[in-house]
Design an enzyme around this catalytic site. Structure first.
Site, PDB file in Angstrom:
ATOM      1  N   GLN A 113       0.834  -1.203   0.000  1.00  0.00           N
ATOM      2  CA  GLN A 113       0.000   0.000   0.000  1.00  0.00           C
ATOM      3  C   GLN A 113       0.871   1.257   0.000  1.00  0.00           C
ATOM      4  O   GLN A 113       1.520   1.551   1.007  1.00  0.00           O
ATOM      5  CB  GLN A 113      -0.889  -0.020   1.256  1.00  0.00           C
ATOM      6  CG  GLN A 113      -1.714   1.237   1.455  1.00  0.00           C
ATOM      7  CD  GLN A 113      -2.650   1.131   2.657  1.00  0.00           C
ATOM      8  OE1 GLN A 113      -2.402   0.338   3.566  1.00  0.00           O
ATOM      9  NE2 GLN A 113      -3.707   1.914   2.652  1.00  0.00           N
ATOM     10  N   GLY A 114       0.846   1.988  -1.088  1.00  0.00           N
ATOM     11  CA  GLY A 114       1.693   3.180  -1.198  1.00  0.00           C
ATOM     12  C   GLY A 114       0.920   4.455  -0.916  1.00  0.00           C
ATOM     13  O   GLY A 114       0.608   5.221  -1.823  1.00  0.00           O
ATOM     14  N   TYR A 115       0.629   4.679   0.334  1.00  0.00           N
ATOM     15  CA  TYR A 115      -0.082   5.899   0.734  1.00  0.00           C
ATOM     16  C   TYR A 115       0.889   6.885   1.386  1.00  0.00           C
ATOM     17  O   TYR A 115       1.166   7.944   0.868  1.00  0.00           O
ATOM     18  CB  TYR A 115      -1.191   5.568   1.740  1.00  0.00           C
ATOM     19  CG  TYR A 115      -2.516   5.114   1.161  1.00  0.00           C
ATOM     20  CD1 TYR A 115      -2.581   4.408  -0.028  1.00  0.00           C
ATOM     21  CD2 TYR A 115      -3.710   5.371   1.827  1.00  0.00           C
ATOM     22  CE1 TYR A 115      -3.797   3.975  -0.544  1.00  0.00           C
ATOM     23  CE2 TYR A 115      -4.934   4.951   1.322  1.00  0.00           C
ATOM     24  CZ  TYR A 115      -4.979   4.248   0.137  1.00  0.00           C
ATOM     25  OH  TYR A 115      -6.173   3.830  -0.354  1.00  0.00           O
ATOM     26  N   SER A 116       1.399   6.504   2.567  1.00  0.00           N
ATOM     27  CA  SER A 116       2.155   7.465   3.382  1.00  0.00           C
ATOM     28  C   SER A 116       3.445   7.914   2.714  1.00  0.00           C
ATOM     29  O   SER A 116       4.115   7.140   2.027  1.00  0.00           O
ATOM     30  CB  SER A 116       2.499   6.843   4.736  1.00  0.00           C
ATOM     31  OG  SER A 116       1.331   6.407   5.366  1.00  0.00           O
ATOM     32  N   SER A 135       4.360  -1.373   4.298  1.00  0.00           N
ATOM     33  CA  SER A 135       4.452  -2.723   4.856  1.00  0.00           C
ATOM     34  C   SER A 135       4.581  -3.762   3.756  1.00  0.00           C
ATOM     35  O   SER A 135       3.885  -3.687   2.742  1.00  0.00           O
ATOM     36  CB  SER A 135       3.193  -3.053   5.672  1.00  0.00           C
ATOM     37  OG  SER A 135       3.064  -2.175   6.740  1.00  0.00           O
ATOM     38  N   GLU A 150     -11.121  -1.888   5.042  1.00  0.00           N
ATOM     39  CA  GLU A 150     -10.475  -2.407   6.253  1.00  0.00           C
ATOM     40  C   GLU A 150     -11.498  -2.776   7.310  1.00  0.00           C
ATOM     41  O   GLU A 150     -11.200  -3.465   8.267  1.00  0.00           O
ATOM     42  CB  GLU A 150      -9.498  -1.369   6.829  1.00  0.00           C
ATOM     43  CG  GLU A 150      -8.255  -1.250   5.981  1.00  0.00           C
ATOM     44  CD  GLU A 150      -7.206  -0.342   6.578  1.00  0.00           C
ATOM     45  OE1 GLU A 150      -7.558   0.480   7.433  1.00  0.00           O
ATOM     46  OE2 GLU A 150      -6.042  -0.469   6.177  1.00  0.00           O
ATOM     47  N   ASN A 201      -5.271   7.118  16.344  1.00  0.00           N
ATOM     48  CA  ASN A 201      -6.424   7.308  17.237  1.00  0.00           C
ATOM     49  C   ASN A 201      -6.936   8.744  17.206  1.00  0.00           C
ATOM     50  O   ASN A 201      -8.134   8.986  17.272  1.00  0.00           O
ATOM     51  CB  ASN A 201      -6.045   6.927  18.669  1.00  0.00           C
ATOM     52  CG  ASN A 201      -6.394   5.478  18.967  1.00  0.00           C
ATOM     53  OD1 ASN A 201      -6.562   4.678  18.046  1.00  0.00           O
ATOM     54  ND2 ASN A 201      -6.505   5.143  20.244  1.00  0.00           N
TER      55      ASN A 201
END
Ligand SMILES: Cc1cc2nc3c(=O)[nH]c(=O)nc-3n(C[C@H](O)[C@H](O)[C@H](O)COP(=O)(O)OP(=O)(O)OC[C@H]3O[C@@H](n4cnc5c(N)ncnc54)[C@H](O)[C@@H]3O)c2cc1C
Lengths: 396, 389
Positions: free
Chosen positions: A128-131, A167, A250, A374
């Site tokens: 997953q290439g988001y951040s 990840s 998710e 959170n």
């Protein structure tokens, strides 16, 4: 309102349970109950393929894409039996839970034909290439850029930029990349959702060692990396909607498998407490009970959420779900460490290797960070569910 | 498996919400609190005669509608929203729960029929002056005398006992050759029974203290050695209580959300401050978890009633779980509500205090969370194999 399964569904349960048991007691006994995401990776990837070949990998998907068209109840049952069998965490989950459902839902037929079956069969793995270094919670601040080029292979996206905390990128064949395809845009506008092959010259993966000593996540550098023009999910420039859609997946059935994993963890803590005497400490007993209560409720909320999903609306239980489980697991980690006591401070084995409970303690610190911290979850609950004013931005 | 309301259940919810919010708003509540009953008897009349809520979950054989715990929970939740003080919880949620555990006999059916029709209300008397939970808390004794029965002792913390027509009483069974526990029914008018209304910190609902001195007019409903009738009945009652707590905690969350959306300080509504948003989000997590727990537990009660042998363990677990979560959760949410209101939250005028006090009163009722967590610890098997060690 009904919480029981039918006799046919129970028969289905028996079927998956016995298959899983055979695997976990037979050929895959060596990876049963592994907690780390990366430990014994080769065997884990093999397990994904076996699951895929037996059509147990993505049972809710349509048959033609490698699933079983399983009903919600059956998916719930399989998830429960999966974890009960002690089968390890799914290394393929970024494909089966995120990329796959996104392509199924937002993709076109060409993309579905190209990508779904290899995910279902455990032949292609995803990350997953988001951040990015400057786009974490504020994801819409991504800087990675892609431009369309007409080269010898037809039209292609050419991608430059950097992702971080990616990840399982070291095992991935593909990455879904959130990037900017329109010059001069800011925020959610002008973002596209591209499917990019990892095994190419323009992609470099550098592992980052984590608090646990493992290196599950990585830096990923795109330096003129390429992918076909048609591998853009949704219209170019409208990828934000898709990116947010992925996050909603998710909250799918996979949460139930995750919960059963949590249940296994709680059971380990109970066993440890019984064997070292912590089980007779009144305060530990209270905390154990509290953990059990939180876990049970998580299951009920997930069933509520999934039951409601069949009607298409998102309720309060769905918006609060991440906050509930992430906070719960962090507390579980603390309980694990308190039960382990002083011996839990020591490494086992040669290198920086931790026993299960201390490992859980450290790993659980991530739960309240990834998938929306959170604090971000609380903003979401307050704004979307309770209708309170939105956060002000500093720059727009 | 379909863990969501059916159309019928949605309809019950909608009509209950409409009725309660129209007829039982904050002003009406304030008015009721000043009355001798603590609720409006004519409204209760409407509830039993026109809406049929007293008989909603009672069997058709006694004149009830034969619906289940889920439906009762729906109505109790709506009553909880309004902090309603009428006898539905005490009579149907608590007392009937024990009655339904007693063997089916004419005497039991007669009592249930009176409750279902709304002709009478019952209250549950199972704990002594220390207000503890469990069988040890019983301060009543049942003896045999001159061929009849004799009941003595004290029962306290009897919810809605000041208005009840009949008491469902748990007593230690001390008749010759007997041991264990008995459940008896006693009409409020019998001689030798004194009923005192006790004002409580929670002004929304008073308790009664009952003194029994050689009460002879006693109807025996159940006698068992291990007290299972009472224990299981109380477990069901815990679910009913939790449903009411759920409604109240949701209401106080709503009240607070609307307050912080209007109150302005530093030139902005206070609901735009993250410290406040985040605390409200945490309150909502608690409420949503409570909702999941209450309705799951209600389903478990219905399954238990259909097949007690198979589902007894599950009932014990679900009952402890809802009591722990809803009691601690309601208290948290109501406490935060006061904080987020500032000074006005501390006033007698404003309703936040009523929710906070109801939270506190129901925290202890049928056992405080600490007690039920210990039950859970045992159910989890923390003591298994201990003898071996
Ligand atoms: C184990 C692990 C695996 C991960 N895997 C992946 C992956 O596969 N792919 C991927 O793309 N990403 C992944 N991530 C990254 C993860 O999504 C981000 O770390 C997360 O979104 C937070 O971003 P950040 O690290 O930049 O922290 P920041 O956004 O800088 O946050 C720092 C702190 O500020 C707080 N904060 C930020 N904004 C606000 C606000 N508006 N209000 C209040 N507080 C705020 C945050 O809550 C946090 O406490 C992973 C992270 C971890 C820990």
């Amino acid at each position: 309102m009904k919480i029981r399964f039918t006799p046919e569904q129970e028969a289905f349960r028996a079927g998956c349970a016995s298959w899983l048991q055979q695997q976990m007691e037979g050929p895959f006994a060596d990876i049963r109950g592994i907690m780390s995401q990366t430990f014994r990776a080769d065997r884990r990837l093999e397990w994904e393929r076996v699951l895929g070949q037996a059509r147990w990998s993505v049972i809710g998907w349509p048959e033609k894409y490698g699933g079983r068209d399983a009903s919600l109840a059956e998916q719930v049952i399989f998830a429960e039996e999966y974890a009960r069998s002690g089968a390890p965490g799914r290394v393929g989950h970024l494909g089966t839970e995120l990329a796959g459902p996104t392509i199924l839902h937002f993709g076109n037929d060409l993309q579905r034909e190209r990508f779904l079956l290899p995910i279902a069969k455990g032949e292609e793995f995803w990350c997953q290439g988001y951040s990015e270094p400057n786009a974490g919670s504020d994801l819409s601040n991504v800087r990675t850029r892609a431009r369309l080029e007409h080269g010898p292979n037809g039209p292609e996206w050419v991608i430059d930029g950097q992702k971080i905390w990616t990840s399982l990128a070291q095992f991935a064949d593909w990455c879904f990349v959130v990037c900017r395809t329109e010059e001069g845009t800011k925020g959610p506008a002008g973002i596209s959702y591209l499917l990019v092959p990892m095994k190419q010259k323009g992609v470099t993966v550098k592992p980052i060692r984590q608090i646990t000593g493992d290196a599950e996540f990585n830096e990923v550098f795109f330096d003129g990396a390429r992918t076909k023009a048609e591998y853009c999910v949704g219209n170019p420039g409208e990828g934000w909607k898709v990116a947010m859609g992925t996050l909603a997946f998710e909250r799918g059935v996979s949460t139930l498998a995750q919960q059963m994993t949590f249940r296994n963890e709680l059971e380990r803590i109970v066993e440890a407490a019984k064997s070292n005497g912590a089980a007779s400490d009144p305060l530990i007993r209270q905390r154990m009970a509290e953990a059990w209560v939180g876990l049970r409720i998580m299951r009920y909320s997930a069933l509520r959420m999934l039951s409601r999903a069949t009607t298409g609306s998102l309720g309060g239980e769905a918006l609060t779900y991440k906050l509930h489980w992430a906070s719960w697991r962090k507390k579980l980690g603390e309980l694990a460490m308190d039960v382990a006591g002083a011996p839990g401070e020591l490494c086992v084995g040669e290198g920086y290797e931790l026993a299960d409970l201390p490992y859980l303690y450290l790993f659980s610190r991530a739960d309240t960070i990834y998938g929306g911290t959170n604090q971000i979850q609380r903003n979401i609950v307050a704004e979307r569910a309770l209708g309170l004013p939105k956060e002000a931005r500093g720059d727009r | 498996m379909q863990f969501s309301f059916t159309d019928d259940q949605n309809m019950i919810r909608d009509s209950a919400r409409e009725f309660m919010s129209e007829r039982c708003g904050s002003q009406q509540l304030r008015h009721d609190l000043e009355s001798a009953e603590n609720f409006d008897p004519s409204l209760w009349q409407t509830i039993t005669q026109e809406l049929g809520w007293a008989g909603l979950s009672l069997p058709e054989s006694v004149g009830g509608s034969g619906l289940g715990m889920v439906e009762l929970a729906i109505v109790l939740e709506e009553q909880g929203r309004c902090l309603y003080g009428g006898p539905l919880l005490a009579s149907v949620g608590l007392a009937s729960a024990i009655l339904l555990e007693c063997p089916q006999a004419e005497a039991r059916e007669a009592v249930l029929a009176r409750l279902a029709s709304g002709e009478a209300t019952a209250a549950l008397a199972i704990t002594g002056d220390r207000g503890l939970a469990g069988l040890d808390a019983i301060d009543m004794t049942l003896h045999e005398e001159q061929g009849g029965l004799r009941l003595d002792g004290v029962a306290s913390f009897v919810l809605n006992g000041h208005v009840a027509d009949v008491f469902v009483v748990a007593a230690k069974d001390q008749r010759a050759g007997r041991s264990g526990y008995a459940v008896v029914a006693v009409d409020t008018t019998v001689s030798g029974l004194r009923v005192e209304k006790k004002l409580a910190m929670d002004t929304t609902r008073p308790y009664a203290r009952l003194t029994f001195e050689s009460v002879r007019d006693v109807v025996l409903l159940a006698a068992d050695v291990d007290g299972r009738t009472i224990e299981r009945g109380v477990q069901v009652a815990q679910v009913a209580l939790a449903a009411e707590q759920l409604g109240a905690m949701q209401a106080v969350l709503d009240l607070t959300t609307s307050y912080v959306s209007q109150r302005v300080q530093f030139g902005r509504v206070i609901g735009s401050f993250q410290a406040i948003k985040h605390r409200l989000a945490d309150m909502m997590v608690i409420c949503e978890a409570a909702r999941s727990a209450v309705y799951y537990a209600a389903c478990v009660v219905d399954e238990y009633r259909a097949d007690p042998v198979t589902h007894a363990q599950e009932l014990a677990e679900a009952a402890a779980l809802v009591k722990v979560h809803c009691s601690a959760g309601f208290h948290d949410v109501a406490g935060n509500a006061i904080q987020l209101h500032g000074g006005i939250g501390f006033t007698w005028e404003y309703d936040a205090q009523l929710f906070f006090k109801r939270a506190r009163a129901t925290y202890n009722l049928l056992g405080a969370p600490v007690v039920h967590r210990e039950h859970i610890a045992r159910l989890m098997g923390l003591d298994d194999d201990k003898e071996v060690a």
